[in-house]
Design an enzyme around this catalytic site. Structure first.
Site, PDB file in Angstrom:
ATOM      1  N   ARG A  72      50.985  11.356   1.636  1.00 42.26           N
ATOM      2  CA  ARG A  72      51.272  11.026   0.178  1.00 42.26           C
ATOM      3  C   ARG A  72      51.303  12.501  -0.490  1.00 42.26           C
ATOM      4  O   ARG A  72      50.316  13.096  -0.391  1.00 42.26           O
ATOM      5  CB  ARG A  72      49.932  10.159  -0.269  1.00 42.26           C
ATOM      6  CG  ARG A  72      49.935  10.136  -2.001  1.00 42.26           C
ATOM      7  CD  ARG A  72      48.530   9.315  -2.615  1.00 42.26           C
ATOM      8  NE  ARG A  72      48.871   9.499  -3.872  1.00 42.26           N
ATOM      9  CZ  ARG A  72      48.130   9.807  -4.965  1.00 42.26           C
ATOM     10  NH1 ARG A  72      46.767   9.986  -4.314  1.00 42.26           N
ATOM     11  NH2 ARG A  72      48.180   9.571  -6.027  1.00 42.26           N
ATOM     12  N   HIS A 115      52.014  13.723 -11.075  1.00 45.23           N
ATOM     13  CA  HIS A 115      50.664  13.856 -10.532  1.00 45.23           C
ATOM     14  C   HIS A 115      50.252  15.202 -11.719  1.00 45.23           C
ATOM     15  O   HIS A 115      50.185  16.389 -11.341  1.00 45.23           O
ATOM     16  CB  HIS A 115      50.375  14.297  -9.255  1.00 45.23           C
ATOM     17  CG  HIS A 115      49.004  14.300  -8.757  1.00 45.23           C
ATOM     18  ND1 HIS A 115      48.435  13.694  -7.794  1.00 45.23           N
ATOM     19  CD2 HIS A 115      47.760  15.199  -9.117  1.00 45.23           C
ATOM     20  CE1 HIS A 115      47.324  13.899  -7.360  1.00 45.23           C
ATOM     21  NE2 HIS A 115      46.864  14.689  -8.237  1.00 45.23           N
ATOM     22  N   GLU A 160      46.259   8.683 -11.673  1.00 48.25           N
ATOM     23  CA  GLU A 160      44.740   8.937 -12.465  1.00 48.25           C
ATOM     24  C   GLU A 160      45.330   9.115 -13.744  1.00 48.25           C
ATOM     25  O   GLU A 160      45.003  10.344 -14.444  1.00 48.25           O
ATOM     26  CB  GLU A 160      44.056   9.957 -11.966  1.00 48.25           C
ATOM     27  CG  GLU A 160      43.833  10.009 -10.613  1.00 48.25           C
ATOM     28  CD  GLU A 160      42.509  11.086  -9.972  1.00 48.25           C
ATOM     29  OE1 GLU A 160      42.544  12.012 -10.949  1.00 48.25           O
ATOM     30  OE2 GLU A 160      42.173  10.957  -9.028  1.00 48.25           O
ATOM     31  N   ASN A 290      41.479   5.835  -6.388  1.00 46.79           N
ATOM     32  CA  ASN A 290      40.913   7.112  -5.908  1.00 46.79           C
ATOM     33  C   ASN A 290      39.396   6.995  -6.324  1.00 46.79           C
ATOM     34  O   ASN A 290      39.104   6.910  -7.412  1.00 46.79           O
ATOM     35  CB  ASN A 290      41.510   8.286  -6.795  1.00 46.79           C
ATOM     36  CG  ASN A 290      43.200   8.454  -6.330  1.00 46.79           C
ATOM     37  OD1 ASN A 290      43.565   7.910  -5.347  1.00 46.79           O
ATOM     38  ND2 ASN A 290      43.757   9.545  -7.257  1.00 46.79           N
ATOM     39  N   TYR A 292      35.732   8.362  -5.504  1.00 49.12           N
ATOM     40  CA  TYR A 292      35.053   9.857  -5.230  1.00 49.12           C
ATOM     41  C   TYR A 292      33.419   9.594  -5.238  1.00 49.12           C
ATOM     42  O   TYR A 292      32.614   9.980  -4.412  1.00 49.12           O
ATOM     43  CB  TYR A 292      35.217  11.001  -5.787  1.00 49.12           C
ATOM     44  CG  TYR A 292      36.838  11.548  -5.452  1.00 49.12           C
ATOM     45  CD1 TYR A 292      36.839  12.451  -4.698  1.00 49.12           C
ATOM     46  CD2 TYR A 292      37.944  11.177  -6.261  1.00 49.12           C
ATOM     47  CE1 TYR A 292      37.988  13.026  -4.132  1.00 49.12           C
ATOM     48  CE2 TYR A 292      39.065  11.523  -5.810  1.00 49.12           C
ATOM     49  CZ  TYR A 292      39.288  12.547  -4.662  1.00 49.12           C
ATOM     50  OH  TYR A 292      40.488  12.931  -4.406  1.00 49.12           O
ATOM     51  N   GLU A 347      43.056   8.430  -2.609  1.00 47.69           N
ATOM     52  CA  GLU A 347      42.352   9.649  -2.266  1.00 47.69           C
ATOM     53  C   GLU A 347      40.956   9.306  -2.414  1.00 47.69           C
ATOM     54  O   GLU A 347      39.932   8.092  -2.860  1.00 47.69           O
ATOM     55  CB  GLU A 347      42.336  10.263  -3.962  1.00 47.69           C
ATOM     56  CG  GLU A 347      43.628  10.907  -4.201  1.00 47.69           C
ATOM     57  CD  GLU A 347      43.685  12.079  -5.260  1.00 47.69           C
ATOM     58  OE1 GLU A 347      42.632  12.448  -5.606  1.00 47.69           O
ATOM     59  OE2 GLU A 347      44.815  12.014  -5.671  1.00 47.69           O
TER      60      GLU A 347
HETATM   61  O1  IFM Z   1      42.161  17.400  -6.604  1.00 49.79           O
HETATM   62  C1  IFM Z   1      42.124  16.081  -7.396  1.00 49.79           C
HETATM   63  C2  IFM Z   1      43.493  15.481  -7.484  1.00 49.79           C
HETATM   64  O2  IFM Z   1      44.252  16.046  -7.908  1.00 49.79           O
HETATM   65  C3  IFM Z   1      43.242  14.232  -8.197  1.00 49.79           C
HETATM   66  N1  IFM Z   1      42.026  13.467  -7.846  1.00 49.79           N
HETATM   67  C4  IFM Z   1      40.948  14.135  -7.730  1.00 49.79           C
HETATM   68  C5  IFM Z   1      41.002  15.302  -6.922  1.00 49.79           C
HETATM   69  C6  IFM Z   1      39.590  16.048  -6.660  1.00 49.79           C
HETATM   70  O3  IFM Z   1      39.113  16.424  -8.100  1.00 49.79           O
END
Ligand code: IFM
Length: 449
Positions: A72, A115, A160, A290, A292, A347
């Site tokens: 990706r 992005h 995002e 995404n 985290y 992500e």
């Molecule tokens: O590095 C970033 C990415 O560009 C977008 N999502 C979160 C990642 C980590 O902060």
């Protein structure tokens, strides 16, 4: 994970490519923002980054050793349209080369159109606050579809949108660094509209693959069950998650948030025109997620959105984000309240203080983070929650936006002095996980048992 599960790694153009002034590329808002004193750690920028523009062959070979089936990456808009209305075929050739290289190894491409690097020429005309951005973006998207669709398995219109709007126009931490709720709402609306418009363009061109959007969503938890903390929880969920999920899947913005935003900044929502919501909610093929961490809040009347940040006792990454794979289930269930579409984790990853020792990088915390998230995904899939793929963020260390190069997310270490790539322990751990899942061996392998 079934045999069709997509294993991948992810990067983005400005974070890895470098070659900022090559191939006819013009500046993006990030080139400008990086030059603003105090905006980025150490005044760093993406001029060279990981030099992926010149080293993509070596990088893709390493990806093939990792065993992923899909890469990706994102397309730098100012490489493709360095000026308003002027297409640059040399810019497109770079991405054709990347895709051709992937094919040599039987790998496919997941391509993100946006992005965060809108061209500076577009910003000079008002950027995402200008409704015309929708047609500029659609023209860019059409060129990419026309030239690359044959070999792209997943198209992601935006990465995002929360970051591209609220973090960039309200909080001001990202380019273009504005600080106002009204500009952020306007930008968010045009970004969403440009998503729908690009999806319509793709369908009109009879695009032959899948198209969707990637959101950065987080499950939100309150410090207590008390009324005020729960109110803060709802607001934060509205700001982070619902403001994007509702227009995409319910053709409206959440009424409670619209009322709160109107009270805070006096917006009249005059940027919304008839037909906009139908366009934003144009049917897509998948949702990119995404994931985290979680959000943890309490009630803070001094905060514009009433949500404060209580201290959480969970283990934290170097970004100060809680490590909490177990909270993914709540988030995916929240998403399932909106849509049954396939979900790709586009992500997931973590930043730690990595050091090279005798030519190796031992990153046990990242290995643990990775394994626990993959295990969680396996559990969610056993419960029928429909996760179809996983893209590790990131393939390699790179330019972490306002943090510059100070945060390392890669499973491949990048020595920025000489651009040497050193696979970290997590690279080998991910490779073994993929092998183990592909071989449909026991999930126990994931836990290292
Ligand atoms: O590095 C970033 C990415 O560009 C977008 N999502 C979160 C990642 C980590 O902060």
């Amino acid at each position: 994970m079934d045999r069709d599960f997509v294993w991948g790694v992810a990067t983005s153009a400005y974070q890895v490519e470098g070659a900022a002034a090559e191939g006819g590329r013009a500046p993006s808002i990030w080139d400008t923002f990086c030059r603003k004193p105090g905006a980025v750690f150490n005044g760093e920028n993406g001029d060279t980054a990981c030099d992926h523009y010149h080293r993509y062959r070596e990088d893709i070979r390493l990806m093939s050793e990792l065993g992923v089936g899909c890469y990706r990456f994102s397309i730098s808009w100012p490489r493709i349209f360095p000026e308003k209305g002027r297409y640059n075929p040399e810019g497109m050739q770079f991405y054709k080369n990347v895709i051709a290289e992937l094919k040599k190894y039987n790998m496919t491409a997941a391509v993100t159109l946006y992005h965060w690097d809108i061209p500076q020429w577009a910003e000079d005309l008002g950027g995402w606050e200008n409704r015309e951005s929708v047609s500029w973006f659609t023209e860019f998207a059409e060129k990419c579809f026309e030239n690359l669709d044959g070999d792209v398995s997943l198209w992601i219109t935006h990465n995002e949108p929360w970051c591209a709007s609220f973090l960039s126009y309200h909080i001001g931490e990202h380019a273009p660094g504005k600080r106002g709720l009204e500009p952020a709402l306007r930008a968010a609306h045009h970004i969403l509209l440009s998503h729908g418009s690009a999806v319509r363009a793709y369908r009109a061109m009879h695009g032959s693959h899948k198209i969707g959007i990637t959101l950065n969503l987080s499950p939100v938890y309150a410090e207590t069950d008390g009324f005020a903390d729960q109110l803060a929880r709802k607001e934060k969920d509205g700001y982070q998650n619902r403001w994007f999920l509702e227009p995409l899947f319910c053709e409206t913005y959440p009424a409670d948030m619209a009322a709160l935003f109107a009270a805070r900044c006096g917006t009249r929502f005059d940027f919304i025109q008839p037909g906009d919501f139908a366009c934003i909610a144009e049917p897509i093929d998948f949702l990119g997620l995404n994931f985290y961490s979680r959000c943890y809040v309490n009630y803070d009347p001094s905060d514009e959105l009433l949500a404060g940040n209580p201290v959480s006792r969970m283990k934290k990454t170097r970004m100060d984000w809680d490590v909490c794979p177990e909270t993914m289930e709540d988030l995916v269930r929240e998403i399932r309240g909106y849509t049954a579409l396939p979900i790709y984790i586009t992500e997931n990853g973590s930043a730690w203080d990595d050091k090279v020792e005798n030519g190796r990088v031992h990153d046990p915390e990242r290995v643990d983070y990775l394994r626990r998230h993959l295990e969680e995904i396996e559990t969610l899939n056993r419960k029928g929650l429909g996760i179809r793929g996983y893209f590790c963020w990131s393939f390699m260390d790179n330019f972490e936006w306002a943090h510059g190069y100070s945060k390392r997310f890669g499973i491949v270490y990048v020595d920025y002095a000489d651009q040497r790539r050193i696979p970290k322990d997590s690279f080998y751990a991910y490779r073994d996980c993929i092998k183990s899942f592909r071989g449909e061996k026991a999930a126990a392998r994931l836990t290292g048992e």
